[in-house]
Enzyme design. Structure first.
Site, mmCIF file in Angstrom:
data_model
loop_
_atom_site.group_PDB
_atom_site.id
_atom_site.type_symbol
_atom_site.label_atom_id
_atom_site.label_comp_id
_atom_site.label_asym_id
_atom_site.label_seq_id
_atom_site.Cartn_x
_atom_site.Cartn_y
_atom_site.Cartn_z
ATOM 1 N N CYS A 85 2.687 -9.373 1.411
ATOM 2 C CA CYS A 85 3.957 -9.326 2.137
ATOM 3 C C CYS A 85 3.909 -10.141 3.421
ATOM 4 O O CYS A 85 4.952 -10.391 4.016
ATOM 5 C CB CYS A 85 4.316 -7.878 2.471
ATOM 6 S SG CYS A 85 4.505 -6.812 1.029
ATOM 7 N N SER A 95 4.820 2.445 -7.779
ATOM 8 C CA SER A 95 5.441 1.267 -8.385
ATOM 9 C C SER A 95 4.683 0.870 -9.643
ATOM 10 O O SER A 95 3.456 0.713 -9.612
ATOM 11 C CB SER A 95 5.439 0.107 -7.385
ATOM 12 O OG SER A 95 6.126 -1.004 -7.887
ATOM 13 N N ALA A 96 5.405 0.694 -10.742
ATOM 14 C CA ALA A 96 4.768 0.502 -12.049
ATOM 15 C C ALA A 96 3.969 -0.787 -12.144
ATOM 16 O O ALA A 96 2.937 -0.827 -12.828
ATOM 17 C CB ALA A 96 5.826 0.537 -13.149
ATOM 18 N N HIS A 97 4.403 -1.853 -11.486
ATOM 19 C CA HIS A 97 3.690 -3.124 -11.673
ATOM 20 C C HIS A 97 2.322 -3.129 -10.996
ATOM 21 O O HIS A 97 1.535 -4.048 -11.203
ATOM 22 C CB HIS A 97 4.541 -4.303 -11.202
ATOM 23 C CG HIS A 97 4.672 -4.425 -9.713
ATOM 24 N ND1 HIS A 97 5.560 -3.679 -8.976
ATOM 25 C CD2 HIS A 97 4.032 -5.202 -8.829
ATOM 26 C CE1 HIS A 97 5.466 -4.002 -7.705
ATOM 27 N NE2 HIS A 97 4.542 -4.920 -7.579
ATOM 28 N N GLY A 129 9.269 0.215 -6.457
ATOM 29 C CA GLY A 129 8.531 1.084 -5.557
ATOM 30 C C GLY A 129 9.099 1.056 -4.154
ATOM 31 O O GLY A 129 9.115 2.077 -3.453
ATOM 32 N N THR A 130 9.563 -0.108 -3.713
ATOM 33 C CA THR A 130 10.172 -0.214 -2.382
ATOM 34 C C THR A 130 11.409 0.668 -2.287
ATOM 35 O O THR A 130 11.610 1.374 -1.291
ATOM 36 C CB THR A 130 10.523 -1.675 -2.080
ATOM 37 O OG1 THR A 130 9.318 -2.434 -1.991
ATOM 38 C CG2 THR A 130 11.285 -1.805 -0.779
ATOM 39 N N GLN A 160 -0.904 1.979 -4.702
ATOM 40 C CA GLN A 160 -2.180 1.349 -5.046
ATOM 41 C C GLN A 160 -3.124 2.280 -5.800
ATOM 42 O O GLN A 160 -3.998 1.809 -6.515
ATOM 43 C CB GLN A 160 -2.865 0.844 -3.775
ATOM 44 C CG GLN A 160 -2.203 -0.352 -3.135
ATOM 45 C CD GLN A 160 -2.234 -1.593 -4.013
ATOM 46 O OE1 GLN A 160 -3.097 -1.747 -4.861
ATOM 47 N NE2 GLN A 160 -1.270 -2.482 -3.819
#
Length: 465
Positions: free
Chosen positions: A320, A194-196, A69-70, A177
């Protein structure tokens, strides 16, 4: 052991596991090749793209898969800025964006670009009108998350997207999110996720770029993923990510309502069970599974360790920033209490019994941490000061970390008369948030701050009761 940190990484969804294992056998070949194994891999990749695009609400040829995702955010920001170089070099972001957006903004500023941050209110939400006003001449791109990763507050994406469209500025939405709970409404131009975060495997992101958006991919590229994400695709992980996104969407309405009820219980019960607590984030416009609260007089790191010893995995603010010595940039932008911060984000399937046990354990854990720090007992107003009490006191907390400066303030506020002042000397960045927050919670007046002769800052508090 109850896992309450789905906002960092959700447990792998059973559908993702099944799809991952199956595609390891079927999707190992190069999908760019024309022989049988390559064609089979291409079919899997195309099907995954179609499924993901349907969930996002875009065309399949507008969506590419990235290694995270980043990377999706970085590629989206840099590509959109480069594509609109002639329009200007201004990037507009909210003050509570994910660090991936803010890091991309730092790179843009270092290269000579301009970055405008739009502030948020105490709930963590931007004002759509204020965001629209920031879209001045020369704005090339705007970025706004769909929902905040630390406090769960949903942003007015549809209203901001309309404002952006009115002045011809593309809007990039970080939907990491929220995407598992539903599509992002409004006329956004770019979207990253982002998949996770929704129960897919780590190492898969997605980037959607609407047709008509000027976009120039930066860095070396190849023929894969429309030149926007070079390198061999991790096909098994991509297939698992798309399959799990479809699965969680099918469950989202029912599970979201159930988890919202559990979060409502936490939001209501924590302030009743634990004194001197601030629940942060919008109470209504928020993600269904996430709640954040902060506890006065508590070291957040110690609190997390103690909760872990009791069997609960939670986070402190943003994953983070929780390992640094500075407050979360989100809490700082909101102007809320940062010490003793706990983020609870419930994964799908969380049992009500686990939430009840968390609420049973929390008061004793907080009390134990406060007791070891020598926190004054009780939360009532301080007793009247003696007749000969000094009109002002100075507390030297230089070199001492949160929450000690606030604890020392609480210990001595009763030693000055009503109208008297206490000046706290501190060089801990958290004091800038926590001392004003303490004043608001305890009914005292925060006068302001100034440079301290000994270094650090001098925070002045006036006793009002």
């Amino acid at each position: 052991m109850p896992y309450f940190d789905a906002a960092s990484a959700a447990p792998l969804h059973p559908v993702a596991r099944q799809a991952l294992l199956a595609s390891l056998d079927e999707g190992w070949a190069d999908p760019a090749r024309l022989y049988r194994e390559g064609r089979r891999a291409r079919l899997l990749l195309d099907a995954a793209r179609e499924a993901a695009a349907e969930a996002v609400g875009c065309r399949a040829d507008e969506l590419v898969f990235t290694p995270s995702g980043t990377r999706a955010v970085h590629a989206g920001v840099s590509g959109a800025l480069a594509g609109r170089r002639r329009a200007g070099n201004r990037l507009v972001v909210s003050a509570v964006e994910h660090s991936s957006v803010l890091h991309a903004a730092e790179v843009h500023a270092a290269a000579g670009g301009t970055v405008t941050e739009v502030p948020v209110d105490r709930s963590g939400a931007v004002d759509a009108g204020a965001f629209a006003a920031a879209l001045g001449e020369g704005t090339a791109l705007a970025c706004l998350q769909s929902a905040n990763h630390e406090v769960g507050t949903e942003q007015p994406v549809a209203e901001v997207a309309e404002a952006c469209r009115g002045v011809g500025v593309p809007l990039l939405v970080d939907a990491a999110q929220s995407l598992g709970w539903g599509p992002v409404e409004g006329g956004w131009s770019l979207l990253a996720a982002s998949a996770h975060k929704w129960g897919g495997p780590a190492g898969v992101g997605l980037l959607a770029v609407r047709k008509g958006v000027r976009f120039a991919p930066q860095g070396p590229s190849d023929e894969r993923e429309s030149g926007r994400a070079p390198g061999f695709e991790n096909l098994p992980a991509i297939v698992a990510a798309a399959a799990s996104l479809r699965a969680v969407r099918a469950e989202a309405a029912a599970e979201g309502a159930r988890l919202r009820g559990l979060v409502d219980r936490i939001r209501a019960r924590v302030p009743e069970l634990v004194p001197d607590v601030e629940v942060v984030g919008d109470p209504v416009r928020r993600l269904p599974h996430l709640v954040t609260f902060s506890c006065l007089y508590v070291d957040g790191e110690t609190l997390l360790h103690e909760l872990d010893r009791e069997g609960f995995s939670v986070s402190s603010g943003s994953s983070c920033t929780s390992s640094t010595l500075t407050p979360s940039h989100v809490l700082r932008a909101m102007g809320v209490l940062s010490e003793g911060n706990v983020r609870v984000s419930l994964p799908a399937g969380t049992a009500a019994e686990d939430v009840d046990r968390f609420l049973d354990v929390l008061p004793g854990v907080v009390a134990g941490v406060r007791g070891r720090l020598g926190v004054p007992a009780g939360s009532a107003a301080p007793a009247p000061a003696p007749a000969d009490a000094p009109g002002s006191l100075v507390v030297d907390a230089l070199g001492r970390r949160c929450p000690i400066p606030v604890i020392e303030l609480a210990k001595v506020i009763g030693d000055v008369p009503v109208g008297g002042t206490v000046t706290v000397l501190a060089d801990d960045e958290a004091a800038r948030l926590d001392i004003p927050a303490w004043c608001a919670m305890r009914g005292q007046e925060y006068v302001g701050e100034e440079d301290a002769p000994e270094g650090g800052r001098a925070y002045v508090v006036r006793r009002t009761s």
